[in-house]
Structure formats: C-alpha cells, structure tokens
Scaffold this active site. Structure first.
Site, PDB file in Angstrom:
ATOM      1  N   ASN A 209     -28.262 -27.671 -55.812  1.00  0.00           N
ATOM      2  CA  ASN A 209     -28.925 -27.266 -54.559  1.00  0.00           C
ATOM      3  C   ASN A 209     -30.000 -26.195 -54.774  1.00  0.00           C
ATOM      4  O   ASN A 209     -30.397 -25.511 -53.846  1.00  0.00           O
ATOM      5  CB  ASN A 209     -27.888 -26.878 -53.506  1.00  0.00           C
ATOM      6  CG  ASN A 209     -27.052 -25.675 -53.915  1.00  0.00           C
ATOM      7  OD1 ASN A 209     -27.278 -25.085 -54.971  1.00  0.00           O
ATOM      8  ND2 ASN A 209     -26.105 -25.298 -53.074  1.00  0.00           N
TER       9      ASN A 209
ATOM     10  N   TYR B 298     -20.708 -15.404 -59.952  1.00  0.00           N
ATOM     11  CA  TYR B 298     -19.944 -16.253 -59.034  1.00  0.00           C
ATOM     12  C   TYR B 298     -18.457 -15.879 -58.986  1.00  0.00           C
ATOM     13  O   TYR B 298     -17.629 -16.716 -58.660  1.00  0.00           O
ATOM     14  CB  TYR B 298     -20.098 -17.725 -59.441  1.00  0.00           C
ATOM     15  CG  TYR B 298     -21.372 -18.373 -58.946  1.00  0.00           C
ATOM     16  CD1 TYR B 298     -21.721 -18.333 -57.598  1.00  0.00           C
ATOM     17  CD2 TYR B 298     -22.214 -19.073 -59.813  1.00  0.00           C
ATOM     18  CE1 TYR B 298     -22.878 -18.937 -57.136  1.00  0.00           C
ATOM     19  CE2 TYR B 298     -23.377 -19.690 -59.351  1.00  0.00           C
ATOM     20  CZ  TYR B 298     -23.698 -19.615 -58.009  1.00  0.00           C
ATOM     21  OH  TYR B 298     -24.839 -20.232 -57.539  1.00  0.00           O
TER      22      TYR B 298
HETATM   23  P1  GTP Z   1     -25.204 -19.770 -53.140  1.00  0.00           P
HETATM   24  O1  GTP Z   1     -26.366 -19.220 -52.390  1.00  0.00           O
HETATM   25  O2  GTP Z   1     -25.585 -20.487 -54.412  1.00  0.00           O
HETATM   26  O3  GTP Z   1     -24.105 -18.738 -53.358  1.00  0.00           O
HETATM   27  O4  GTP Z   1     -24.620 -20.931 -52.230  1.00  0.00           O
HETATM   28  P2  GTP Z   1     -23.795 -20.788 -50.902  1.00  0.00           P
HETATM   29  O5  GTP Z   1     -23.539 -19.336 -50.581  1.00  0.00           O
HETATM   30  O6  GTP Z   1     -24.495 -21.611 -49.880  1.00  0.00           O
HETATM   31  O7  GTP Z   1     -22.417 -21.479 -51.302  1.00  0.00           O
HETATM   32  P3  GTP Z   1     -21.149 -20.844 -52.074  1.00  0.00           P
HETATM   33  O8  GTP Z   1     -21.367 -19.413 -52.379  1.00  0.00           O
HETATM   34  O9  GTP Z   1     -19.947 -21.236 -51.301  1.00  0.00           O
HETATM   35  O10 GTP Z   1     -21.155 -21.699 -53.408  1.00  0.00           O
HETATM   36  C1  GTP Z   1     -21.952 -21.295 -54.498  1.00  0.00           C
HETATM   37  C2  GTP Z   1     -22.511 -22.516 -55.168  1.00  0.00           C
HETATM   38  O11 GTP Z   1     -21.443 -23.302 -55.675  1.00  0.00           O
HETATM   39  C3  GTP Z   1     -23.273 -23.467 -54.236  1.00  0.00           C
HETATM   40  O12 GTP Z   1     -24.611 -23.118 -54.069  1.00  0.00           O
HETATM   41  C4  GTP Z   1     -23.146 -24.777 -54.974  1.00  0.00           C
HETATM   42  O13 GTP Z   1     -24.122 -24.877 -55.993  1.00  0.00           O
HETATM   43  C5  GTP Z   1     -21.784 -24.674 -55.622  1.00  0.00           C
HETATM   44  N1  GTP Z   1     -20.798 -25.354 -54.800  1.00  0.00           N
HETATM   45  C6  GTP Z   1     -20.271 -24.970 -53.613  1.00  0.00           C
HETATM   46  N2  GTP Z   1     -19.394 -25.865 -53.152  1.00  0.00           N
HETATM   47  C7  GTP Z   1     -19.358 -26.867 -54.086  1.00  0.00           C
HETATM   48  C8  GTP Z   1     -18.642 -28.067 -54.210  1.00  0.00           C
HETATM   49  O14 GTP Z   1     -17.844 -28.443 -53.348  1.00  0.00           O
HETATM   50  N3  GTP Z   1     -18.874 -28.809 -55.341  1.00  0.00           N
HETATM   51  C9  GTP Z   1     -19.740 -28.429 -56.297  1.00  0.00           C
HETATM   52  N4  GTP Z   1     -19.928 -29.198 -57.365  1.00  0.00           N
HETATM   53  N5  GTP Z   1     -20.448 -27.301 -56.223  1.00  0.00           N
HETATM   54  C10 GTP Z   1     -20.258 -26.528 -55.139  1.00  0.00           C
END
Ligand code: GTP
Ligand code: MG
Length: 151
Positions: free
Chosen positions: A112, A49
């Site tokens: 999620n 991440y």
């Molecule tokens: P991934 O497929 O898991 O990478 O998710 P994404 O691409 O849809 O979202 P992103 O890469 O922006 O964020 C990675 C992960 O961080 C998300 O899947 C969530 O589990 C977590 N995350 C993102 N935004 C938030 C937030 O506002 N609060 C919290 N607690 N977790 C978040």
C-alpha cells in the site's frame, strides 16, 4: 507546529511514485521539514512496526520494509497528522477512496506504498526513531502566510 512522520515504502519508491506522493503533501500546503532515502535493517523495521508484532503478517511486513529504499519524511502543518492519514487513505487500498494516495495508486494491503503516523504520540516516536534532531530543518516558508493567512 504539528509534525508527522510519512514514509514511502519500497513499493512506492520502486514504482516511481516519489514525486507524485510528495507533490500531494506539498500542494495541500504542508511543509517538508526532513527527508532522506534509507534502506532500513530488519531490526529497524521491527522497531518501527513494534505495535504489530503479534499480527500474522508482522514478519513479512518487516521483511518487505527492509527490502529496499524507503523515503522517510517529516511534514509539518496544522492538523497534519490526521489530514495526512486522510490524504493516504484506508489501510486496504480496496477500501481507500478514489482521490486518496492508496485509492489512486495501490491495489493490495501488503503493497500500500506509504506509511503515516496514526496519532501525536506515534508521530513523535516515529520521528525520533527515523531522524536525529539536527536532520529536522526549521524554516519559514514563503507560502505560509498564504496558506494560513495573516492574523
Ligand atoms: P501504516 O501507515 O503503514 O502504519 O498503515 P496503517 O496505519 O493504515 O495500518 P496498520 O498500522 O494497521 O498496518 C501497518 C501496515 O501493515 C499496513 O500499511 C500494511 O502494509 C500492513 N498490513 C496491515 N494489515 C495487513 C494485513 O491484513 N495483511 C498484510 N499482508 N499486511 C497488512
Ligand atoms: Mg499504522
């Protein structure tokens, strides 16, 4: 053929959703080329991440990803990176459409249940981070000629 990295996070594994999620990718017509169950270290989660390291939830997110078994997979198919994200649904399950994995199976953004690469470069980086080259299995699936037709 295009490949993407998909991971069922510890919440999805603990909730017994592996078969349900794998089945959605399989039934679509995508091909599984690598799969393993691993408990990532916190350091490894931070690498995965890394692009979110400035976000306030980064530490909690990495603690969570490293808190238990993750089912790491590579899926292959035409358009699999973009369509995989479509199958997964919006990041916040409150906004994911019904019919998507997060829409049907999750409620809050911090739990999620699934990760999917968001583009060709991240797909390549994530596949290389999670898998050794010899863990990727190249094979012809019998279904391919029916999924893609014969030209
Ligand atoms: P991934 O497929 O898991 O990478 O998710 P994404 O691409 O849809 O979202 P992103 O890469 O922006 O964020 C990675 C992960 O961080 C998300 O899947 C969530 O589990 C977590 N995350 C993102 N935004 C938030 C937030 O506002 N609060 C919290 N607690 N977790 C978040
Ligand atoms: Mg992401």
């Amino acid at each position: 053929m295009e490949r993407t990295f998909i991971a069922i996070k510890p919440d999805g594994v603990q909730r017994g959703l592996i078969a349900e999620i794998v089945s959605r990718f399989e039934r679509k017509g995508f091909k599984l080329v690598a799969i393993k169950l691993v408990v990532p270290s916190k350091d490894f989660a931070q690498k995965h991440y890394h692009d979110l390291k400035e976000r306030p939830f980064f530490s909690g997110l990495c603690d969570f990803l490293s808190s238990g078994p993750v089912l790491a997979m590579v899926w292959e198919g035409e358009g699999v990176i973009k369509y995989g994200r479509k199958l997964i649904g919006a990041t916040d399950p409150q906004k994911s459409e019904p019919g998507t994995i997060r829409g049907d199976l999750a409620v809050v953004v911090g739990r999620n249940i699934i990760h999917g690469s968001d583009g060709p470069e991240t797909a390549e980086d994530e596949i290389n981070l999670w898998f050794k080259p010899e863990e990727l299995v190249s094979y012809t699936s019998n279904a391919e000629k029916w999924v893609y037709g014969q030209n």
